[in-house]
Design an enzyme around this catalytic site. Structure first.
Site, mmCIF file in Angstrom:
data_model
loop_
_atom_site.group_PDB
_atom_site.id
_atom_site.type_symbol
_atom_site.label_atom_id
_atom_site.label_comp_id
_atom_site.label_asym_id
_atom_site.label_seq_id
_atom_site.Cartn_x
_atom_site.Cartn_y
_atom_site.Cartn_z
ATOM 1 N N HIS A 1 -7.492 -0.386 -3.626
ATOM 2 C CA HIS A 1 -6.727 0.034 -2.447
ATOM 3 C C HIS A 1 -6.254 -1.151 -1.614
ATOM 4 O O HIS A 1 -6.220 -1.080 -0.380
ATOM 5 C CB HIS A 1 -7.537 1.010 -1.596
ATOM 6 C CG HIS A 1 -6.786 2.283 -1.346
ATOM 7 N ND1 HIS A 1 -5.911 2.440 -0.312
ATOM 8 C CD2 HIS A 1 -6.764 3.453 -2.025
ATOM 9 C CE1 HIS A 1 -5.395 3.651 -0.345
ATOM 10 N NE2 HIS A 1 -5.884 4.286 -1.380
ATOM 11 N N HIS B 1 1.197 7.568 -9.774
ATOM 12 C CA HIS B 1 0.336 7.871 -8.632
ATOM 13 C C HIS B 1 0.710 9.247 -8.092
ATOM 14 O O HIS B 1 1.870 9.639 -8.116
ATOM 15 C CB HIS B 1 0.575 6.792 -7.566
ATOM 16 C CG HIS B 1 -0.265 6.926 -6.344
ATOM 17 N ND1 HIS B 1 0.140 7.622 -5.222
ATOM 18 C CD2 HIS B 1 -1.483 6.426 -6.055
ATOM 19 C CE1 HIS B 1 -0.807 7.538 -4.300
ATOM 20 N NE2 HIS B 1 -1.804 6.821 -4.775
#
Lengths: 437, 374
Positions: A241, A341
């Site tokens: 992340h 994603h």
């Protein structure tokens, strides 16, 4: 006002060209072609987009993260066919909704069969190319256009795109957490029982740009625990992340090489590709990134610098089906896999499946769901009319109906009224400084 | 059983079943124009629903056709990615079969191919005619005939080089040819200098630089040395746009040329790449702000397909089309397409808003001109 009047007077004195002052921005284009223009009347279809609606959908905070109300787009046509798309943008729902409406004049009145032309119109015609707000708005509209195209042509979108590569469905992965060996073993059993073959985890902590032995060890240990608990037969990825710096990420991905991750995602912040290249050069752990990029252009540098093994455009941000397919084409030529994603709502997830099913370099499809069905899955079923984005034997089943393969009733959406935008919740280090997340 | 065809790509087995788009038959005609000797292959696909589709590829041999027949068995006309991979080693058949599948699927959906592919992005497509002839007067005559047929851009062959000529002398010969053709065409025509991959990179750079002020549309296929270093000599030393790629039939090669800034206009051949394959090449070129101008030296069905492709691409610039010198060749082309004329208006070919390719392919003519029917 005085200055403006003066400029207009000067312009008038110069032959009435009052709009030529300053720049040529107001020059008439070589050919003025508004949507629905007669210029395409002999070569286009008779289908026209007659209406565009945008819906904000807020779920209960206990069910879904409050920073991402869903943004759905509905296009209506003169022949009764409607199309749905998703423009959800984390922490920017109101902006995405406004931007969809900003694109109204490009879309309403146009021929939805011209998906490429309309994509170009929204992306290039907007002057400021890209950015997540515009990218998300284009994504929602583009998906809805493809939904209409598929319905009109009588086939699922993945067939229009030349698929399916594998009619059995699209391999997927769920999100998971396991902080102890026992929990990881339990999760492994549950995952195998469900037929799921891949999971994705997070790092256990935020990272500073240089890290202590304690935090590095904790991060590596957490991934070792996951591998030990899951066993060798379940693939797992870890989403960094963008928390670590390239320096810290390099240490981590080097040390976890023996764990054979499916990929490590966003191992460092995404803006500086050459910085990410430092990490790529130092490890054999496959790296994945791309969820924050808009349009195909930005992916070139990642490919050409040899930074990535897996690309992860998000169909709700990159520019919809049109852009996701183009990124996949770039990646395919370079031998790079695609793991799109998707951590927003169900429409984008289902739209992704159609592209996934038609690209030979597909690896795995994300969805923010868990092995065990949760309350959010009931909400999605309520909205979509079927158990959207739930795997069967490790695959998301391919939609069989024309278009994206579902219908949504507006009345259902009213059960989840929009309650405004909330920002992505910030996180802080021990000293109070902002942590990347 | 899952089969692997290229790299690690695994395609599921055929499962068309009783789908109306399930392919039930493939026929192929190997064609040769009587005077020019231009060769191409036309494929016809039949489907369970009764709709048929036609596609054209480059010259192929019987064993290529046999591969194609094996590839389509049990497949749907929409299984384009499978065919693209399965026939990757048989580029002429990849083009013919995948294009025939598109024709079939678009006909079945009752839309023109360009709409099926997401177009139109334009309502007409610029054409560049490839003129033929051994001498200056024949070439000039071709240009005049092209102008009468509405063409406004021409690709002309570079003159053969006498080994005793210095580069400057050779350049002067080329310039005289260009001047002669410009005189024949009038002020509004544009030109492409087709080097036919005959030059060394150094000579190509010399010529590209010498013709900068002539504003050629581009210098086409300057050399057959498609290495980054060799091509950089041309693109680094000159601003004349360079067109490349007529022999390329994989996307990665184009990606590499683009990555190194070696190409200003991508020129995949219509005979070696299906519309779907060229769309992938165009997607890669688009991110480099590079236009696509497909090469075509095949038959009239390929020309029609190329115009559909053009109308689906955002970064299309021009479609090269053959302009046969011989009347017998022209007659054959017209006959194959049931009277369709390969003409333009003010430099652009019109789009045909009819299902599929939008033309009627004459099977009797295919049989008449076929060297071999398979």
């Amino acid at each position: 006002m005085i200055r403006r009047a003066f400029l207009e007077a000067v312009a008038a004195a110069a032959g009435g060209l009052k709009y030529r002052i300053g720049c040529d921005c107001n020059l008439a284009p070589a050919a003025a072609l508004p949507p629905g223009s007669d210029v395409f009347k002999d070569v286009g279809s008779k289908l026209r987009i007659t209406g565009m609606k945008v819906f904000g959908i807020t779920l209960d905070e206990k069910i879904a993260r409050s920073d991402r109300p869903y943004v759905f787009v509905k296009l209506e046509t003169n022949q009764g066919v409607v199309g749905w798309g998703e423009a959800t943008l984390e922490g920017k729902a109101s902006a995405a909704m406004a931007c969809v409406n900003d694109l109204h004049d490009f879309i309403v009145g146009s021929d939805p069969m011209q998906s490429e032309h309309l994509y170009q119109l929204m992306y290039i015609g907007s002057f400021y190319r890209g950015g997540p707000v515009l990218g998300s708005a284009i994504s929602g509209i583009d998906q809805a256009i493809w939904d209409i195209r598929g319905k009109v042509l009588g086939m699922p979108v993945y067939r229009l795109l030349g698929g399916p590569v594998d009619a059995r469905g699209v391999r997927g992965y769920y999100h998971a957490q396991a902080w102890t060996l026992e929990a990881a073993k339990e999760l492994g059993d549950e995952t195998r029982k469900a037929g799921v073959t891949a999971l994705k985890f997070q790092l256990p902590t935020y990272m500073e740009w240089i890290e202590t032995n304690a935090k590095l060890t904790r991060a590596v240990k957490s991934m070792e625990t996951i591998r030990e608990g899951l066993g060798p037969d379940i693939d797992f990825a870890v989403d960094f992340h963008a928390k670590p710096s390239p320096s810290v990420a390099s240490i981590l991905v080097r040390e976890i090489e023996p764990l054979h991750l499916l990929f490590a995602e966003e191992v460092c912040p995404p803006e500086n590709v050459r910085a990410m290249q430092r990490v790529a050069k130092r490890s054999t752990t496959p790296l994945a990134t791309g969820e924050r990029l808009v349009a195909a252009y930005g992916f070139n540098e990642l490919i050409e610098l040899g930074v990535v093994d897996v690309l992860q455009p998000d169909i709700a941000h990159v520019g919809g089906i049109t852009a996701l397919w183009k990124v996949a084409a770039l990646a395919d030529a370079a031998g790079i896999r695609m793991a799109p994603h998707a951590c927003e709502g169900p429409i984008g997830g289902v739209a992704s499946l159609h592209v996934d099913a038609a690209i030979p370099n597909f690896l795995c499809q994300e969805i923010c769901g868990a092995v065990a069905s949760k309350e959010i899955n009931s909400v999605w079923e309520d909205i979509m009319g079927f158990a959207a984005m739930r795997m069967v034997d490790g695959r998301y089943p391919l939609p069989q109906k024309p278009g994206l393969g579902f219908e949504i009733q507006e009345a259902v959406l009213k059960k989840y009224p929009f309650q405004g935008t909330r920002p992505f919740p910030p996180a802080f280090h021990a000293d109070g400084s902002l942590a990347a997340q | 059983m899952t089969k692997h065809w290229r790299g690690q790509v695994a395609f599921a087995p055929p499962e068309a079943g009783d789908d109306r788009l399930g392919i039930t038959g493939l026929r192929a005609w190997r064609l040769r124009e009587p005077v020019s000797g231009r060769r191409y292959t036309v494929v016809k696909l039949e489907s369970r629903g009764g709709t048929v589709g036609f596609g054209e590829g480059g010259a192929a041999v019987g064993s290529d056709v046999a591969e194609a027949k094996a590839a389509v068995a049990g497949r749907r006309a929409t299984d384009a990615e499978f065919i693209r991979h399965r026939l990757a080693s048989f580029p002429a058949m990849e083009a013919a079969v995948n294009n025939a599948m598109l024709d079939l699927a678009a006909r079945s959906a009752n839309v023109p191919i360009y709409q099926y592919l997401g177009g139109p992005t334009r309502f007409k497509a610029r054409v560049v005619a490839r003129i033929e002839g051994e001498d200056e007067e024949t070439l000039a005559g071709s240009v005049r005939r092209g102008m009468e047929q509405g063409v406004r851009a021409f690709s002309f062959p570079i003159p053969a080089r006498d080994a005793m000529w210095r580069m400057q002398a050779y350049t002067d010969v080329i310039r005289r040819r260009l001047d002669h053709l410009k005189e024949a065409a009038g002020a509004e025509a544009d030109f492409v200098l087709d080097a036919g991959a005959t030059l060394t990179p150094g000579d190509a750079s010399f010529i590209a630089t010498a013709f900068e002020r002539n504003h050629l549309l581009w210098l086409d296929e300057p050399t057959d040395v498609l290495t980054n270093d060799a091509l950089a000599r041309i693109s680094d030393e000159s601003v004349t746009p360079v067109g490349l790629g007529r022999a390329v039939h994989n996307v990665a090669t184009f990606q590499n040329l683009l990555r190194w800034g070696c190409v200003d206009i991508s020129r995949p051949s219509v005979g070696l790449n299906s519309m779907r394959q060229i769309r992938r090449m165009a997607a890669v070129a688009e991110t480099h702000y590079v236009a696509v101008g497909p090469y075509h030296d095949g038959g009239p069905i390929g020309t029609v397909a190329a115009i559909h492709l053009a109308a689906s691409l955002p970064n299309f610039f021009a479609q090269q089309v053959p302009q046969p010198l011989a009347e017998r060749d022209r007659a054959m082309r017209t006959e194959l397409t049931s009277g369709n004329q390969e003409t333009a208006a003010d430099g652009f070919a019109p789009l045909v808003n009819e299902p599929g390719l939008g033309i009627r392919v004459n099977e009797q003519a295919l049989a008449k001109y076929s060297e071999e029917t398979l």
